[in-house]
Design an enzyme around this catalytic site. Structure first.
Site, PDB file in Angstrom:
ATOM      1  N   ARG A   9     -13.255  -3.262  18.809  1.00 31.59           N
ATOM      2  CA  ARG A   9     -12.516  -3.981  19.855  1.00 31.59           C
ATOM      3  C   ARG A   9     -12.003  -3.018  20.924  1.00 31.59           C
ATOM      4  NH1 ARG A   9      -7.159  -4.254  20.536  1.00 31.59           N
ATOM      5  NH2 ARG A   9      -6.820  -3.171  18.569  1.00 31.59           N
ATOM      6  N   ARG A  10     -11.394  -1.917  20.475  1.00 35.31           N
ATOM      7  CA  ARG A  10     -10.854  -0.948  21.441  1.00 35.31           C
ATOM      8  C   ARG A  10     -11.969  -0.259  22.211  1.00 35.31           C
ATOM      9  NH1 ARG A  10      -6.539   0.961  16.860  1.00 35.31           N
ATOM     10  NH2 ARG A  10      -4.878  -0.476  17.462  1.00 35.31           N
ATOM     11  N   LYS A  28      -2.600  -8.149  10.949  1.00 39.90           N
ATOM     12  CA  LYS A  28      -3.957  -7.982  11.476  1.00 39.90           C
ATOM     13  C   LYS A  28      -4.945  -7.524  10.414  1.00 39.90           C
ATOM     14  CE  LYS A  28      -4.321  -3.489  13.805  1.00 39.90           C
ATOM     15  NZ  LYS A  28      -4.793  -2.838  15.021  1.00 39.90           N
ATOM     16  N   ASP A  29      -4.454  -7.071   9.269  1.00 41.11           N
ATOM     17  CA  ASP A  29      -5.352  -6.696   8.178  1.00 41.11           C
ATOM     18  C   ASP A  29      -5.686  -7.863   7.253  1.00 41.11           C
ATOM     19  OD1 ASP A  29      -5.420  -4.073   9.078  1.00 41.11           O
ATOM     20  OD2 ASP A  29      -3.691  -3.486   7.868  1.00 41.11           O
ATOM     21  N   ARG A  78       0.873  -1.178   0.000  1.00 41.76           N
ATOM     22  CA  ARG A  78       0.000   0.000   0.000  1.00 41.76           C
ATOM     23  C   ARG A  78       0.907   1.223   0.000  1.00 41.76           C
ATOM     24  NH1 ARG A  78      -2.878  -0.267   5.142  1.00 41.76           N
ATOM     25  NH2 ARG A  78      -3.730   1.718   4.453  1.00 41.76           N
ATOM     26  N   THR A 133     -11.205   6.423  17.579  1.00 45.45           N
ATOM     27  CA  THR A 133     -10.785   5.098  17.109  1.00 45.45           C
ATOM     28  C   THR A 133     -11.962   4.536  16.331  1.00 45.45           C
ATOM     29  OG1 THR A 133     -10.213   2.823  17.699  1.00 45.45           O
ATOM     30  CG2 THR A 133     -11.487   4.035  19.319  1.00 45.45           C
ATOM     31  N   ARG A 168     -10.942   7.951  10.928  1.00 41.14           N
ATOM     32  CA  ARG A 168     -10.344   7.093   9.895  1.00 41.14           C
ATOM     33  C   ARG A 168      -9.126   7.797   9.310  1.00 41.14           C
ATOM     34  NH1 ARG A 168     -12.508   3.645   6.541  1.00 41.14           N
ATOM     35  NH2 ARG A 168     -10.284   3.295   6.254  1.00 41.14           N
ATOM     36  N   SER A 213     -12.071   1.210  15.947  1.00 36.68           N
ATOM     37  CA  SER A 213     -11.981  -0.206  16.283  1.00 36.68           C
ATOM     38  C   SER A 213     -13.042  -0.569  17.332  1.00 36.68           C
ATOM     39  CB  SER A 213     -10.579  -0.498  16.832  1.00 36.68           C
ATOM     40  OG  SER A 213     -10.596  -1.659  17.619  1.00 36.68           O
ATOM     41  N   SER A 230       0.542   4.011   1.943  1.00 39.66           N
ATOM     42  CA  SER A 230       0.612   4.832   3.156  1.00 39.66           C
ATOM     43  C   SER A 230       2.043   4.813   3.694  1.00 39.66           C
ATOM     44  CB  SER A 230      -0.348   4.299   4.214  1.00 39.66           C
ATOM     45  OG  SER A 230       0.177   3.132   4.812  1.00 39.66           O
ATOM     46  N   ASN A 265      -4.934   7.203   7.567  1.00 36.71           N
ATOM     47  CA  ASN A 265      -3.657   6.595   7.935  1.00 36.71           C
ATOM     48  C   ASN A 265      -3.171   7.169   9.256  1.00 36.71           C
ATOM     49  OD1 ASN A 265      -3.595   5.144   5.550  1.00 36.71           O
ATOM     50  ND2 ASN A 265      -2.706   6.885   4.446  1.00 36.71           N
ATOM     51  N   CYS A 287     -13.288  -7.744  11.565  1.00 38.31           N
ATOM     52  CA  CYS A 287     -13.104  -6.498  12.316  1.00 38.31           C
ATOM     53  C   CYS A 287     -14.416  -5.802  12.648  1.00 38.31           C
ATOM     54  CB  CYS A 287     -12.088  -5.573  11.640  1.00 38.31           C
ATOM     55  SG  CYS A 287     -12.620  -4.955  10.054  1.00 38.31           S
ATOM     56  N   THR A 329      -2.402  10.828   9.113  1.00 40.47           N
ATOM     57  CA  THR A 329      -3.631  11.637   9.004  1.00 40.47           C
ATOM     58  C   THR A 329      -4.324  11.742  10.366  1.00 40.47           C
ATOM     59  OG1 THR A 329      -3.917  10.586   6.849  1.00 40.47           O
ATOM     60  CG2 THR A 329      -5.770  11.883   7.669  1.00 40.47           C
ATOM     61  N   ARG A 330      -4.372  10.643  11.076  1.00 35.31           N
ATOM     62  CA  ARG A 330      -5.035  10.642  12.388  1.00 35.31           C
ATOM     63  C   ARG A 330      -4.315  11.565  13.367  1.00 35.31           C
ATOM     64  NH1 ARG A 330      -7.534   4.659  13.438  1.00 35.31           N
ATOM     65  NH2 ARG A 330      -7.964   4.277  11.252  1.00 35.31           N
TER      66      ARG A 330
HETATM   67  C1  DPM Z   1      -7.651  -3.534  11.914  1.00 39.23           C
HETATM   68  C2  DPM Z   1      -8.061  -2.684  12.952  1.00 39.23           C
HETATM   69  C3  DPM Z   1      -7.341  -1.478  12.793  1.00 39.23           C
HETATM   70  C4  DPM Z   1      -6.500  -1.638  11.631  1.00 39.23           C
HETATM   71  C5  DPM Z   1      -9.097  -3.023  14.006  1.00 39.23           C
HETATM   72  C6  DPM Z   1      -8.527  -3.275  15.418  1.00 39.23           C
HETATM   73  C7  DPM Z   1      -7.441  -0.257  13.662  1.00 39.23           C
HETATM   74  C8  DPM Z   1      -8.549   0.663  13.268  1.00 39.23           C
HETATM   75  C9  DPM Z   1      -8.730   1.882  14.147  1.00 39.23           C
HETATM   76  C10 DPM Z   1      -8.118  -4.915  11.643  1.00 39.23           C
HETATM   77  N1  DPM Z   1      -6.745  -2.896  11.124  1.00 39.23           N
HETATM   78  O1  DPM Z   1      -7.337  -3.125  15.713  1.00 39.23           O
HETATM   79  O2  DPM Z   1      -9.341  -3.609  16.306  1.00 39.23           O
HETATM   80  O3  DPM Z   1      -8.122   2.039  15.217  1.00 39.23           O
HETATM   81  O4  DPM Z   1      -9.531   2.749  13.755  1.00 39.23           O
HETATM   82  C11 DPM Z   1      -4.061  -1.135  11.273  1.00 39.23           C
HETATM   83  C12 DPM Z   1      -3.046  -0.483  12.055  1.00 39.23           C
HETATM   84  C13 DPM Z   1      -1.917  -1.327  12.052  1.00 39.23           C
HETATM   85  C14 DPM Z   1      -2.220  -2.411  11.244  1.00 39.23           C
HETATM   86  C15 DPM Z   1      -3.172   0.820  12.718  1.00 39.23           C
HETATM   87  C16 DPM Z   1      -3.556   0.778  14.180  1.00 39.23           C
HETATM   88  C17 DPM Z   1      -0.615  -1.060  12.789  1.00 39.23           C
HETATM   89  C18 DPM Z   1       0.527  -2.008  12.751  1.00 39.23           C
HETATM   90  C19 DPM Z   1       0.378  -3.449  13.228  1.00 39.23           C
HETATM   91  C20 DPM Z   1      -5.501  -0.690  11.030  1.00 39.23           C
HETATM   92  N2  DPM Z   1      -3.525  -2.259  10.762  1.00 39.23           N
HETATM   93  O5  DPM Z   1      -4.138  -0.189  14.687  1.00 39.23           O
HETATM   94  O6  DPM Z   1      -3.252   1.776  14.842  1.00 39.23           O
HETATM   95  O7  DPM Z   1      -0.498  -3.850  14.035  1.00 39.23           O
HETATM   96  O8  DPM Z   1       1.249  -4.210  12.797  1.00 39.23           O
END
Ligand code: DPM
Length: 368
Positions: A139-140, A84-85, A12, A135, A157, A137, A14, A159, A252, A162-163
């Site tokens: 989950r969070r 995690k993506d 990607r 956030t 939302r 997420s 970003s 990158n 997710c 951006t956040r």
């Molecule tokens: C997924 C989530 C998020 C990313 C959901 C979650 C965060 C979304 C948000 C599946 N992918 O964590 O519950 O907070 O709005 C993502 C990030 C990373 C990988 C950014 C982040 C960071 C590096 C890593 C987005 N994907 O979570 O801050 O984990 O290796």
């Protein structure tokens, strides 16, 4: 004799994605001096759809699809992703060929600078009631609402860069944001972390902090090329976590969190499922007893030919991971079983109902 090969690597665009891809390419270069690498960047649905919360886009391979299409078509040979993506079931024809050593898998809080005290510190607990935490997420949000009911959680939302800009904006709306510690660290922004969350505040997402290399399934030459990246403990933890998520049919859009470690070659996995507002939660910890090392899969790192009794068809794909070199297949299977059994334990206690409700509510509301 290593032969000259040119490898195209998809990523990607970003900043974080490029940092991560460069890290992986640098490691590969160190192992394969006769190979040249070229990075090919692409935009994904997740990058284009910035106004909708992640949990509501309803597309599984948000950040990965376009890259996987290019991979399957042979336009690139490997793709670097945040694990995690990557959904627990990957499209036909592609597989995770390597998982690198995990960075800190925790979540971190970044609080607006003007809210810090004179020593420069602040935490979620100290934020005034009604403060807005960004956030997207589920989950969070579900976990943090339990411990910090005085805070308001709102979608954000974009990158990581951006956040942070949205947070720093003087006319901004957010008092704090939650990000993965791993991403902040990799971008060299560790100084922005106001508070690193312990797992009692927030258990992490499945695969968080680990980088995965996706390849064409059964592409032996590329599987061999990337196998030097594998970190055995990380692979075991991530297989366990992904097996757990897959058994719960999670993605997710529902709050599912984990914590894992390897001890004596055995994964110890903790998993949690939550209602969207965090009021319901089920957490269990599980490990299996069998720690006998089993048969090693043929180690293909340093061999140009597969052993005659181990064709590529014998390399199983477990939760999308085509596990290869140097990792004990029996331990991988045990990790998978641990994840499945942990899901069973939670389902017995009522996890399905909590998750079905979360899915339903998520479909019926505008915000996660
Ligand atoms: C997924 C989530 C998020 C990313 C959901 C979650 C965060 C979304 C948000 C599946 N992918 O964590 O519950 O907070 O709005 C993502 C990030 C990373 C990988 C950014 C982040 C960071 C590096 C890593 C987005 N994907 O979570 O801050 O984990 O290796």
């Amino acid at each position: 004799m290593a032969s000259l090969r040119h490898v195209r690597v998809g990523s990607r665009k970003s900043q974080l994605a490029l940092v991560q891809t460069n890290m992986v390419v640098d490691s590969l270069k160190a192992f394969h001096s006769a190979t040249t690498f070229e990075i090919v960047t692409m935009t994904t649905v997740g990058d284009r759809t910035l106004d909708v919360p992640l949990s509501k886009i309803g597309e599984k391979s948000l950040f990965t699809k376009e890259l996987e299409v290019a991979l399957a078509a042979g336009q690139v040979d490997l793709v670097v992703h945040s694990l995690k993506d990557l959904p627990t079931t990957l499209p036909e024809g592609v597989a995770i060929g390597a998982i690198c050593q995990r960075e800190d898998p925790s979540d971190a809080v970044v609080i607006r600078t003007d809210l810090h005290d004179e020593t420069g510190s602040c935490s979620l607990e100290l934020l005034p009631a009604g403060s807005v935490v960004g956030t997207s997420s589920v989950r969070r949000i579900a976990q943090l609402k339990r411990t910090y009911p005085h805070l308001k959680f709102e979608n954000i939302r974009g990158n990581v860069d951006t956040r942070l800009r949205k947070l720093d904006d003087a006319n901004g709306h957010y008092d704090a944001i939650i990000l993965a510690t791993a991403g902040i660290k990799r971008m060299g922004l560790e100084h922005r972390i106001s508070q690193r969350l312990s797992s009692s505040d927030s258990m992490h997402a499945i695969g968080q902090g680990a980088l995965a290399v996706e390849v064409r399934a059964g592409d032996v030459a590329t599987l061999q090329l990337v196998s030097c990246l594998n970190d055995s403990d990380t692979v075991l933890c991530c297989v366990g976590e992904r097996a757990f998520l897959r058994a719960l049919e999670g993605g997710c859009s529902v709050p599912i969190a984990v914590r894992s470690k390897v001890f004596n070659n055995k994964i110890i996995l903790t998993g949690g499922v939550y209602s969207l507002d965090g009021s319901d939660c089920l957490i269990a910890k599980h490990s299996i007893i069998d720690t006998e090392p089993g048969d090693h899969l043929v180690n293909i790192v340093h061999e140009t030919e597969l052993h005659e009794n181990n064709s590529i068809e014998d390399l199983p794909i477990i939760c999308g991971i085509q596990v290869i070199a140097g990792i004990d297949i029996k331990m991988v299977r045990n990790a998978e079983t641990t994840g499945i059994e942990l899901a069973d334990i939670l389902v017995e206690r009522g996890a399905k109902k909590i998750l079905d409700n979360a899915r339903l509510q998520n479909d019926n509301t505008d915000r996660p």
